[in-house]
Scaffold this motif. Structure first.
Motif, short mmCIF file in Angstrom:
data_model
loop_
_atom_site.label_atom_id
_atom_site.label_comp_id
_atom_site.label_asym_id
_atom_site.label_seq_id
_atom_site.Cartn_x
_atom_site.Cartn_y
_atom_site.Cartn_z
N PHE A 1 -6.14 0.14 1.22
CA PHE A 1 -5.55 0.99 2.25
C PHE A 1 -4.84 2.20 1.65
O PHE A 1 -4.83 3.28 2.24
CB PHE A 1 -4.58 0.17 3.12
N ASP A 2 -4.25 2.03 0.47
CA ASP A 2 -3.59 3.17 -0.17
C ASP A 2 -4.58 4.29 -0.47
O ASP A 2 -4.26 5.48 -0.35
CB ASP A 2 -2.87 2.73 -1.44
N LEU A 3 -5.82 3.91 -0.85
CA LEU A 3 -6.86 4.92 -1.13
C LEU A 3 -7.29 5.62 0.15
O LEU A 3 -7.58 6.82 0.15
CB LEU A 3 -8.05 4.27 -1.82
N ILE A 4 -7.34 4.87 1.25
CA ILE A 4 -7.69 5.46 2.55
C ILE A 4 -6.64 6.48 2.95
O ILE A 4 -6.96 7.59 3.42
CB ILE A 4 -7.84 4.35 3.62
N LYS B 1 -1.22 15.81 11.41
CA LYS B 1 -2.31 14.93 11.01
C LYS B 1 -2.09 13.55 11.61
O LYS B 1 -0.96 13.06 11.66
CB LYS B 1 -2.37 14.81 9.49
N VAL B 2 -3.19 12.92 12.04
CA VAL B 2 -3.10 11.58 12.64
C VAL B 2 -4.10 10.66 11.97
O VAL B 2 -5.27 11.02 11.76
CB VAL B 2 -3.39 11.63 14.16
N LEU B 3 -3.64 9.47 11.62
CA LEU B 3 -4.52 8.38 11.18
C LEU B 3 -4.29 7.24 12.16
O LEU B 3 -3.17 6.73 12.29
CB LEU B 3 -4.19 7.95 9.76
N ALA C 1 0.83 -1.21 0.00
CA ALA C 1 0.00 0.00 0.00
C ALA C 1 0.86 1.26 0.00
O ALA C 1 0.58 2.23 -0.71
CB ALA C 1 -0.93 0.00 1.21
N PHE C 2 1.96 1.24 0.78
CA PHE C 2 2.84 2.41 0.82
C PHE C 2 3.55 2.62 -0.51
O PHE C 2 3.70 3.75 -0.98
CB PHE C 2 3.87 2.26 1.94
N VAL D 1 -10.23 12.84 14.74
CA VAL D 1 -9.16 12.04 14.16
C VAL D 1 -9.75 10.86 13.39
O VAL D 1 -10.56 10.11 13.95
CB VAL D 1 -8.20 11.53 15.26
N PRO D 2 -9.37 10.63 12.12
CA PRO D 2 -9.86 9.47 11.39
C PRO D 2 -9.33 8.17 11.99
O PRO D 2 -8.17 8.09 12.39
CB PRO D 2 -9.30 9.68 9.98
N VAL D 3 -10.20 7.16 12.05
CA VAL D 3 -9.85 5.87 12.62
C VAL D 3 -10.17 4.78 11.60
O VAL D 3 -11.25 4.78 11.00
CB VAL D 3 -10.62 5.61 13.93
N VAL D 4 -9.22 3.86 11.40
CA VAL D 4 -9.41 2.72 10.50
C VAL D 4 -9.36 1.46 11.35
O VAL D 4 -8.37 1.23 12.07
CB VAL D 4 -8.31 2.68 9.41
#
Length: 329
Positions: free
Chosen positions: A294-297, A260-262, A197-198, A284-287
């Protein structure tokens, strides 16, 4: 005054906090540290006088807890033996940062402690929880390291005994910059769970901190780092954002720096699910599950304008004075 400070080493956050507190505690007296558990990967520059294998966390491959490995590595007889051996009656104050061995020793030796740290905040019903509570998770938070007195640390002051997070001097004294990279610290994920994904986001630079990386090296758009406090602080201070778990210390420091935090809480880790609930309330966005998109997220997160409330740092002298006063009452 003689101070006994128990550190739960199921992660690096407890050790990082104790290291920051140590010079402040020395103003009150002589400090001996007890280290329980073996999950931490940081170098420990503290006078550790006592150690125990205690109870440690074990992870599955991609972001979850492995409860079977946790249970099979617990040694009840050794824990009992370690608790019996702790000379707690030689100390004027016992500070317990969520360690079960110390809590057992207090019970056996008929001395009392104060539970101090993030987990102590969950004694309050006002502290955020996920929509679906876990009965087992609540029992662990409230009964794993019981104490008659509690001083909690959390993102916000949800109750009268809850104080702001302890932020390291290296963070509070920093002049943060945005050098555009994304810092990644996800100790419950192995490399091949996220690497693809990275790499898909080839125009984004990632600084990825991993326990099994011996030296810093770069592959494509990913720079791999060993878990090292100095290197991590530098990366965090200068990052555009951070992808991390549902812990407490790292998100608190990132929010303090206005990054920014994911958040990706460890699966089936109830405390992290509670922290994620608190972070979501702060914007804060949480997954909760990492899948093939995941790359799109990550891309959506990077392109979203996010404004968080300003994180307050703990006034350590005030909090410790409150702790000592609470202990004496």
């Amino acid at each position: 005054m003689k101070i006994f400070y128990a550190i739960q080493a199921t992660g690096n956050g407890h050790i990082s906090r104790a290291t920051q507190l140590y010079p402040y505690l020395q103003q009150f007296g002589e400090v001996d540290f007890f280290l329980s558990g073996n999950n931490a990967s940081l170098d420990i520059n503290l006078p550790i006088k006592f150690r125990s294998a205690g109870c440690s966390l074990h992870y599955s491959k991609c972001g979850g807890l492995n409860y079977w490995d946790i249970v099979k590595n617990i040694r009840p007889h050794q824990i009992y033996k370690d608790a019996t051996a702790l000379p707690l009656k030689n100390y004027d104050i016992i500070i317990n940062d969520f360690d079960s061995v110390t809590a057992l020793a207090c019970k056996m030796q008929k001395v009392h402690s104060v539970q101090f740290g993030h987990q102590a905040s969950f004694v309050s019903e006002h502290t955020p929880r996920p929509e679906k509570r876990s009965l087992m998770g609540e029992m662990i938070l409230k009964h794993y390291a019981p104490s008659p007195k509690h001083i909690g640390l959390h993102f916000e002051n949800y109750d009268s005994f809850i104080h702001p997070p302890v932020i390291k001097d290296e963070i509070t004294q920093a002049e943060p910059k945005d050098l555009k990279h994304i810092t990644v610290y996800l100790p419950s994920f192995q490399k091949d769970c996220l690497e693809k994904a990275f790499h898909k986001l080839s125009d984004v630079e990632f600084h990825w901190f991993l326990n099994d990386v011996p030296t810093k090296h770069k592959v494509g758009n990913i720079t791999y780092f060993p878990v090292n406090q100095k290197l991590f602080n530098e990366s965090l201070i200068n990052c555009h954002g951070i992808i991390t778990g549902g812990g407490f210390e790292t998100p608190a420091e990132a929010l303090y720096l206005r990054k920014k935090v994911l958040s990706i809480p460890i699966r089936d880790h109830y405390e992290q699910e509670c922290n994620a609930a608190a972070l979501k309330k702060m914007g804060v966005p949480v997954v909760y599950e990492v899948s093939n998109d995941f790359d799109l997220i990550i891309e959506t997160w990077l392109n979203s304008p996010i404004i968080y409330p300003k994180m307050q740092a703990n006034n350590i002298n005030e909090t410790l004075q409150f702790l000592f006063d609470t202990y004496r009452d």
